[in-house]
Design a protein around this motif. Structure first.
Motif, PDB file in Angstrom:
ATOM      1  N   ALA A  15       0.843  -1.193   0.000  1.00 33.11           N
ATOM      2  CA  ALA A  15       0.000   0.000   0.000  1.00 33.11           C
ATOM      3  C   ALA A  15       0.876   1.240   0.000  1.00 33.11           C
ATOM      4  CB  ALA A  15      -0.913  -0.009   1.223  1.00 33.11           C
ATOM      5  N   GLY A  16       0.497   2.227  -0.811  1.00 34.24           N
ATOM      6  CA  GLY A  16       1.227   3.484  -0.853  1.00 34.24           C
ATOM      7  C   GLY A  16       1.090   4.244   0.464  1.00 34.24           C
ATOM      8  N   LYS A  17       2.107   4.989   0.802  1.00 32.76           N
ATOM      9  CA  LYS A  17       2.099   5.817   2.019  1.00 32.76           C
ATOM     10  C   LYS A  17       1.933   7.271   1.590  1.00 32.76           C
ATOM     11  CE  LYS A  17       3.501   2.408   4.817  1.00 32.76           C
ATOM     12  NZ  LYS A  17       2.628   1.295   4.562  1.00 32.76           N
ATOM     13  N   PHE A  18       0.944   7.940   2.171  1.00 37.39           N
ATOM     14  CA  PHE A  18       0.651   9.322   1.801  1.00 37.39           C
ATOM     15  C   PHE A  18       0.818  10.209   3.024  1.00 37.39           C
ATOM     16  CE2 PHE A  18      -2.648  12.682   0.930  1.00 37.39           C
ATOM     17  CZ  PHE A  18      -1.920  13.328  -0.057  1.00 37.39           C
ATOM     18  N   ASP A  19       1.655  11.239   2.900  1.00 35.04           N
ATOM     19  CA  ASP A  19       1.930  12.132   4.030  1.00 35.04           C
ATOM     20  C   ASP A  19       1.088  13.407   3.998  1.00 35.04           C
ATOM     21  OD1 ASP A  19       3.070  13.592   1.984  1.00 35.04           O
ATOM     22  OD2 ASP A  19       5.100  13.556   2.799  1.00 35.04           O
ATOM     23  N   GLY A  20       0.111  13.468   3.078  1.00 32.34           N
ATOM     24  CA  GLY A  20      -0.765  14.631   3.009  1.00 32.34           C
ATOM     25  C   GLY A  20      -0.350  15.667   1.983  1.00 32.34           C
ATOM     26  N   LYS A  21       0.789  15.472   1.329  1.00 30.18           N
ATOM     27  CA  LYS A  21       1.263  16.421   0.323  1.00 30.18           C
ATOM     28  C   LYS A  21       1.371  15.741  -1.030  1.00 30.18           C
ATOM     29  CE  LYS A  21       3.786  19.230   3.549  1.00 30.18           C
ATOM     30  NZ  LYS A  21       5.063  19.744   3.982  1.00 30.18           N
ATOM     31  N   ASN A  22       0.962  16.444  -2.076  1.00 28.53           N
ATOM     32  CA  ASN A  22       1.064  15.937  -3.431  1.00 28.53           C
ATOM     33  C   ASN A  22       2.500  16.117  -3.908  1.00 28.53           C
ATOM     34  OD1 ASN A  22       0.848  15.246  -6.100  1.00 28.53           O
ATOM     35  ND2 ASN A  22      -0.448  16.967  -6.664  1.00 28.53           N
ATOM     36  N   ARG A  23       3.255  15.036  -3.913  1.00 25.78           N
ATOM     37  CA  ARG A  23       4.649  15.080  -4.341  1.00 25.78           C
ATOM     38  C   ARG A  23       4.834  14.508  -5.745  1.00 25.78           C
ATOM     39  NH1 ARG A  23       7.294  16.545   0.211  1.00 25.78           N
ATOM     40  NH2 ARG A  23       6.361  15.983   2.205  1.00 25.78           N
ATOM     41  N   SER A  24       3.731  14.301  -6.453  1.00 29.03           N
ATOM     42  CA  SER A  24       3.785  13.678  -7.781  1.00 29.03           C
ATOM     43  C   SER A  24       4.324  14.626  -8.848  1.00 29.03           C
ATOM     44  CB  SER A  24       2.390  13.216  -8.194  1.00 29.03           C
ATOM     45  OG  SER A  24       1.543  14.329  -8.441  1.00 29.03           O
ATOM     46  N   GLY A  25       4.096  15.912  -8.670  1.00 28.58           N
ATOM     47  CA  GLY A  25       4.450  16.881  -9.697  1.00 28.58           C
ATOM     48  C   GLY A  25       3.300  17.163 -10.646  1.00 28.58           C
ATOM     49  N   TYR A  26       2.153  16.503 -10.445  1.00 34.52           N
ATOM     50  CA  TYR A  26       0.992  16.673 -11.320  1.00 34.52           C
ATOM     51  C   TYR A  26      -0.130  17.383 -10.587  1.00 34.52           C
ATOM     52  CZ  TYR A  26       3.494  13.197 -13.997  1.00 34.52           C
ATOM     53  OH  TYR A  26       4.459  12.533 -14.686  1.00 34.52           O
ATOM     54  N   SER A  27      -0.809  18.254 -11.303  1.00 36.85           N
ATOM     55  CA  SER A  27      -1.975  18.946 -10.785  1.00 36.85           C
ATOM     56  C   SER A  27      -3.126  18.677 -11.747  1.00 36.85           C
ATOM     57  CB  SER A  27      -1.694  20.445 -10.670  1.00 36.85           C
ATOM     58  OG  SER A  27      -2.806  21.112 -10.156  1.00 36.85           O
ATOM     59  N   PRO A  28      -4.032  17.759 -11.401  1.00 36.01           N
ATOM     60  CA  PRO A  28      -5.125  17.404 -12.317  1.00 36.01           C
ATOM     61  C   PRO A  28      -6.024  18.598 -12.606  1.00 36.01           C
ATOM     62  CG  PRO A  28      -5.031  15.911 -10.442  1.00 36.01           C
ATOM     63  CD  PRO A  28      -4.097  17.030 -10.150  1.00 36.01           C
ATOM     64  N   VAL A  29      -6.598  18.600 -13.797  1.00 34.91           N
ATOM     65  CA  VAL A  29      -7.516  19.661 -14.204  1.00 34.91           C
ATOM     66  C   VAL A  29      -8.912  19.078 -14.418  1.00 34.91           C
ATOM     67  CG1 VAL A  29      -5.706  21.064 -15.245  1.00 34.91           C
ATOM     68  CG2 VAL A  29      -6.911  19.401 -16.640  1.00 34.91           C
ATOM     69  N   GLY A  30      -9.908  19.946 -14.378  1.00 32.71           N
ATOM     70  CA  GLY A  30     -11.287  19.529 -14.628  1.00 32.71           C
ATOM     71  C   GLY A  30     -11.765  18.469 -13.664  1.00 32.71           C
ATOM     72  N   ASP A  31     -12.247  17.347 -14.197  1.00 31.49           N
ATOM     73  CA  ASP A  31     -12.773  16.275 -13.357  1.00 31.49           C
ATOM     74  C   ASP A  31     -11.758  15.158 -13.146  1.00 31.49           C
ATOM     75  OD1 ASP A  31     -12.761  15.091 -15.823  1.00 31.49           O
ATOM     76  OD2 ASP A  31     -14.873  14.540 -15.832  1.00 31.49           O
ATOM     77  N   SER A  32     -10.479  15.434 -13.377  1.00 26.12           N
ATOM     78  CA  SER A  32      -9.435  14.418 -13.230  1.00 26.12           C
ATOM     79  C   SER A  32      -8.979  14.278 -11.783  1.00 26.12           C
ATOM     80  CB  SER A  32      -8.227  14.768 -14.097  1.00 26.12           C
ATOM     81  OG  SER A  32      -8.591  14.758 -15.446  1.00 26.12           O
ATOM     82  N   VAL A  33      -8.440  13.097 -11.485  1.00 24.00           N
ATOM     83  CA  VAL A  33      -7.948  12.763 -10.154  1.00 24.00           C
ATOM     84  C   VAL A  33      -6.576  12.119 -10.310  1.00 24.00           C
ATOM     85  CG1 VAL A  33      -8.413  11.356  -8.104  1.00 24.00           C
ATOM     86  CG2 VAL A  33     -10.311  12.350  -9.369  1.00 24.00           C
ATOM     87  N   CYS A  34      -5.640  12.471  -9.439  1.00 25.20           N
ATOM     88  CA  CYS A  34      -4.311  11.849  -9.431  1.00 25.20           C
ATOM     89  C   CYS A  34      -4.264  10.875  -8.255  1.00 25.20           C
ATOM     90  CB  CYS A  34      -3.226  12.913  -9.298  1.00 25.20           C
ATOM     91  SG  CYS A  34      -1.550  12.236  -9.338  1.00 25.20           S
ATOM     92  N   VAL A  35      -3.939   9.614  -8.550  1.00 24.63           N
ATOM     93  CA  VAL A  35      -3.943   8.549  -7.549  1.00 24.63           C
ATOM     94  C   VAL A  35      -2.553   7.932  -7.437  1.00 24.63           C
ATOM     95  CG1 VAL A  35      -4.929   6.296  -6.950  1.00 24.63           C
ATOM     96  CG2 VAL A  35      -6.364   8.037  -8.032  1.00 24.63           C
ATOM     97  N   MET A  36      -2.017   7.857  -6.216  1.00 24.72           N
ATOM     98  CA  MET A  36      -0.790   7.100  -5.953  1.00 24.72           C
ATOM     99  C   MET A  36      -1.211   5.642  -5.846  1.00 24.72           C
ATOM    100  SD  MET A  36       1.758   6.982  -2.638  1.00 24.72           S
ATOM    101  CE  MET A  36       1.900   8.729  -2.528  1.00 24.72           C
ATOM    102  N   VAL A  37      -0.776   4.825  -6.801  1.00 23.71           N
ATOM    103  CA  VAL A  37      -1.241   3.442  -6.850  1.00 23.71           C
ATOM    104  C   VAL A  37      -0.399   2.536  -5.964  1.00 23.71           C
ATOM    105  CG1 VAL A  37      -2.255   3.667  -9.144  1.00 23.71           C
ATOM    106  CG2 VAL A  37       0.114   2.947  -8.924  1.00 23.71           C
ATOM    107  N   ASP A  38      -1.028   1.448  -5.517  1.00 24.59           N
ATOM    108  CA  ASP A  38      -0.309   0.416  -4.784  1.00 24.59           C
ATOM    109  C   ASP A  38       0.574  -0.335  -5.775  1.00 24.59           C
ATOM    110  OD1 ASP A  38      -1.714   1.194  -2.545  1.00 24.59           O
ATOM    111  OD2 ASP A  38      -3.287  -0.289  -2.855  1.00 24.59           O
ATOM    112  N   ILE A  39       1.653  -0.940  -5.294  1.00 17.12           N
ATOM    113  CA  ILE A  39       2.580  -1.634  -6.189  1.00 17.12           C
ATOM    114  C   ILE A  39       2.784  -3.076  -5.735  1.00 17.12           C
ATOM    115  CG2 ILE A  39       3.790   0.440  -6.945  1.00 17.12           C
ATOM    116  CD1 ILE A  39       5.996  -0.261  -4.916  1.00 17.12           C
ATOM    117  N   VAL A  40       3.217  -3.897  -6.676  1.00 23.28           N
ATOM    118  CA  VAL A  40       3.501  -5.298  -6.409  1.00 23.28           C
ATOM    119  C   VAL A  40       4.801  -5.394  -5.613  1.00 23.28           C
ATOM    120  CG1 VAL A  40       4.111  -7.478  -7.543  1.00 23.28           C
ATOM    121  CG2 VAL A  40       2.336  -6.026  -8.501  1.00 23.28           C
ATOM    122  N   ASP A  41       4.838  -6.313  -4.623  1.00 25.66           N
ATOM    123  CA  ASP A  41       6.061  -6.462  -3.831  1.00 25.66           C
ATOM    124  C   ASP A  41       7.122  -7.314  -4.528  1.00 25.66           C
ATOM    125  OD1 ASP A  41       5.192  -9.080  -3.473  1.00 25.66           O
ATOM    126  OD2 ASP A  41       4.973  -8.924  -1.311  1.00 25.66           O
ATOM    127  N   GLY A  42       6.756  -8.009  -5.624  1.00 25.43           N
ATOM    128  CA  GLY A  42       7.742  -8.747  -6.408  1.00 25.43           C
ATOM    129  C   GLY A  42       7.876 -10.222  -6.083  1.00 25.43           C
TER     130      GLY A  42
END
Length: 131
Positions: A15-42
């Protein structure tokens, strides 16, 4: 929070860890949403001793269906999926763990080197609420 979400039982997801700040570098526009996705552990199986190939990891990461909302456009969750009437359900907010349609949106790496998906708000199908 559980470390494994419910995609496949034999593959571990972190599961992704979110500290409350958007560190992605992306700012969605309109009805878009930016999601930090979960990743496979391998690793495969309950004992986690079978390592997955890089190609298998990438394939499974493309099919991930859970993550955390890190940013939303100003019109996200204003209108329903048919865009004819106001959105009437619980509205997800930044920091919520959500489930979305498989392969939804555009997969991209953020400036923080973490995987993100930028998708339309109507691709989100549920908010995860711990009991």
């Amino acid at each position: 929070m559980r470390e494994k979400m419910f995609q496949r039982k034999d593959i571990g997801f972190l599961a992704g860890k979110f500290d409350g700040k958007n560190r992605s570098g992306y700012s969605p526009v309109g009805d878009s949403v930016c999601v930090m996705v979960d990743i496979v552990d391998g690793f495969l199986g309950k004992s986690k001793v079978i390592a997955m190939t890089q190609a298998a990891i990438e394939t499974q990461n493309n099919g991930v269906t859970s993550g955390i909302i890190v940013a939303m456009g100003v019109n996200a969750f204003v209108w329903s999926a048919d865009r004819q009437r106001p959105f009437g359900d619980d509205k997800p907010k930044i920091g919520d763990r959500i489930f979305f349609v498989r392969y939804a949106g555009e997969f991209t790496m953020g400036v923080d080197e973490k995987p993100y998906r930028i998708m339309s708000d109507n691709s989100i199908i549920a908010i995860f609420k711990e009991q």
